[in-house]
Design an enzyme around this catalytic site. Structure first.
Site, mmCIF file in Angstrom:
data_model
loop_
_atom_site.group_PDB
_atom_site.id
_atom_site.type_symbol
_atom_site.label_atom_id
_atom_site.label_comp_id
_atom_site.label_asym_id
_atom_site.label_seq_id
_atom_site.Cartn_x
_atom_site.Cartn_y
_atom_site.Cartn_z
ATOM 1 N N ASN A 9 0.744 -1.344 0.061
ATOM 2 C CA ASN A 9 -0.042 -0.092 0.062
ATOM 3 C C ASN A 9 0.857 1.433 0.204
ATOM 4 O O ASN A 9 1.593 1.517 0.986
ATOM 5 C CB ASN A 9 -0.943 0.043 1.199
ATOM 6 C CG ASN A 9 -1.999 1.142 1.193
ATOM 7 O OD1 ASN A 9 -1.783 2.042 0.299
ATOM 8 N ND2 ASN A 9 -2.730 1.238 2.420
ATOM 9 N N ARG A 83 -2.552 -2.177 -3.573
ATOM 10 C CA ARG A 83 -3.848 -1.296 -3.266
ATOM 11 C C ARG A 83 -3.668 0.152 -4.224
ATOM 12 O O ARG A 83 -2.572 0.741 -4.265
ATOM 13 C CB ARG A 83 -3.844 -0.814 -1.865
ATOM 14 C CG ARG A 83 -5.091 -0.033 -1.406
ATOM 15 C CD ARG A 83 -5.060 0.838 -0.282
ATOM 16 N NE ARG A 83 -6.151 1.450 -0.220
ATOM 17 C CZ ARG A 83 -6.281 2.562 0.628
ATOM 18 N NH1 ARG A 83 -5.083 2.869 1.319
ATOM 19 N NH2 ARG A 83 -7.326 3.225 0.649
ATOM 20 N N HIS A 172 -12.989 2.758 0.016
ATOM 21 C CA HIS A 172 -12.975 1.779 1.142
ATOM 22 C C HIS A 172 -13.754 0.372 0.634
ATOM 23 O O HIS A 172 -14.096 -0.450 1.425
ATOM 24 C CB HIS A 172 -13.906 2.309 2.578
ATOM 25 C CG HIS A 172 -13.166 3.379 3.243
ATOM 26 N ND1 HIS A 172 -13.963 4.152 4.058
ATOM 27 C CD2 HIS A 172 -11.854 3.501 3.344
ATOM 28 C CE1 HIS A 172 -13.081 4.871 4.399
ATOM 29 N NE2 HIS A 172 -11.777 4.599 4.263
ATOM 30 N N ARG A 231 -11.828 15.215 8.070
ATOM 31 C CA ARG A 231 -12.587 15.719 6.814
ATOM 32 C C ARG A 231 -13.779 15.884 7.242
ATOM 33 O O ARG A 231 -14.603 15.387 8.180
ATOM 34 C CB ARG A 231 -12.458 14.410 6.092
ATOM 35 C CG ARG A 231 -11.335 14.330 5.168
ATOM 36 C CD ARG A 231 -11.289 13.088 4.296
ATOM 37 N NE ARG A 231 -10.278 12.106 4.759
ATOM 38 C CZ ARG A 231 -10.605 10.555 4.252
ATOM 39 N NH1 ARG A 231 -11.223 10.382 3.512
ATOM 40 N NH2 ARG A 231 -9.652 10.037 4.783
ATOM 41 N N GLU A 375 -8.219 -5.500 5.243
ATOM 42 C CA GLU A 375 -7.997 -4.937 3.732
ATOM 43 C C GLU A 375 -7.001 -5.882 3.017
ATOM 44 O O GLU A 375 -6.916 -6.029 1.915
ATOM 45 C CB GLU A 375 -7.716 -3.643 3.833
ATOM 46 C CG GLU A 375 -9.226 -2.628 4.113
ATOM 47 C CD GLU A 375 -8.896 -1.134 4.431
ATOM 48 O OE1 GLU A 375 -8.618 -1.016 5.344
ATOM 49 O OE2 GLU A 375 -9.111 -0.705 3.263
#
Ligand code: AMP
Length: 391
Positions: A9, A83, A172, A231, A375
């Site tokens: 990743n 990823r 996601h 965020r 993940e």
């Protein structure tokens, strides 16, 4: 460690990695950070779970990957699974990264200018260092390519979609796919409608019907939807014009404010860390209490809205650092959905923490699950599936 997949990743200045075996053998994992600077370091965990740290002064992505391969204790992976944040409309599932596919990934970079170029740098370095290994891309957006048009289109001039790809993509996806598949396995069958809540530093919800994403809270970018660590999530689309006209803010200033200084941190004026926020609310800090209220209410509101995408509701799934560890957040979200007929079992909710999987309802209403996301495991799984299809 048979048939391991190395999952990578790649961020702009970091590479997270995990060597995932096909069986239950322990994983080797770690992170190379601050790449491109003299402070670059590699933090790695060995098969016994022991931590090691070493300097990588001045290392770029290629040098860091070479150092990561040295830390794999002589295990050679069968493939590298990367990823990739944005796959646009081109990628509906994992893909073998040949020249043609990489050109298509590059074309989607305009949609994720902060993320995709870093992912591509990692892929280029891995291909050069290990040309004999298959390299596979697993996209955050791919799981949501099953959204119907009424869920993914914005009510904007159609030409913006046709000519510039302006639509909702969702992110996601790897996590929502993993936890909903796991819930199918735990509940038996796949004729289920799940609402999944991935609550970490980034947060999103998803409606999954019979294994397919039907709607999700994130949109063109990972800013839409829920309140997150820093965020804002949804705001009035008129906010940008207002801040520009009334306060003279530039687009860059507004963008940085919405991404880096908003969310839990902006509301509380304290922190984006849920543990600290809960402790501060406990001590009576008004900003922390308000941030918690807004955070949980907005999750409930999003789940209620997404329930429109499901013919029937089998249950709710909580995951991510907050979803897996905060009984308080789970209880508040559930309390804000009284008409869903959810029946939380308090003791099970309090006890399901720190990587534990469990059902936290009484059995009287829709199912309530806490499912730790994986993940990296999902990326390795999709990489293996692709190799098997091609064998
Ligand atoms: P993630 O991005 O999935 O690693 O999640 C990070 C978020 O999970 C941060 O807001 C953490 O504060 C939160 N988190 C981790 N452990 C706990 C905990 N025990 N209680 C509440 N929040 C937690």
């Amino acid at each position: 460690m048979q048939a391991s997949v190395l999952v990578i990743n790649c961020g702009s200045s970091s590479i997270k990695y995990a060597l995932i075996p096909a069986d239950d053998a322990p994983r080797l994992e770690g992170i190379a950070e601050r790449l491109g600077s003299q402070e670059a370091r590699l933090k790695a965990k060995d098969a016994q779970g022991e931590a090691h740290e070493g300097a990588l002064a001045g290392a770029d992505h290629a040098a860091a990957l070479a150092a990561i391969f040295e830390r794999l204790d002589g295990h050679t992976p069968v493939a590298v699974g990367h990823r990739i944040v944005h796959g646009g409309e081109h990628f509906t599932r994992a893909s073998l990264l040949d020249d043609e596919v990489l050109a298509a990934v590059e074309q989607t970079s305009a949609l994720a200018p902060l993320h995709n170029p870093a992912n591509l740098a990692g892929i280029a370095a891995a291909r050069e260092l290990y040309p004999e290994l298959p390299q596979v891309g697993v996209f955050d957006t791919a799981f949501h390519q099953s959204l119907p048009a009424h869920a993914y289109r914005y009510a904007l001039p159609a030409s913006l979609y046709r000519d510039h790809g302006i639509r909702r993509y969702g992110f996601h996806g790897t996590s929502h796919a993993f936890v909903s598949q796991r819930a199918d396995a735990l509940a038996g069958g796949n004729d289920h409608g799940w609402l999944t809540a991935h609550l970490g530093n980034g947060c999103s919800t998803c409606a999954v019907w019979q294994g397919q994403s039907r709607d999700t809270s994130m949109g063109l970018t990972p800013l839409e939807g829920l309140v997150m660590g820093t965020r804002s999530g949804d705001v009035d689309p008129g906010l940008h014009a207002h801040l520009h006209r009334q306060l003279g803010w530039s687009l860059d200033e507004i963008d940085a404010m919405l991404n880096q200084r908003s969310g839990l941190k902006g509301l509380s004026e304290l922190t984006n860390d849920m543990r600290e926020l809960e402790a501060a609310a406990e001590r009576g800090h008004p900003g922390a209490s308000l941030a918690l209220e807004v955070f949980c209410y907005r999750i409930a509101k999003s789940l209620a809205a997404l329930s429109c995408a499901l013919p029937t509701l089998s249950g709710l799934i909580f995951t991510g650092g907050i979803g897996e560890n905060s009984p308080r957040v789970r209880a508040k979200v559930i309390a804000a959905l009284p008409h869903f007929g959810l029946d939380l079992e308090d003791a099970a909710n309090q006890a399901t923490l720190r990587g534990r999987e469990g059902r936290i309802d009484t059995g009287l209403g829709p199912q309530l699950w806490v499912i730790p996301t994986d993940e990296e495991g999902q990326i390795a799984h999709e990489t293996r599936q692709l190799l098997e299809r091609q064998a």
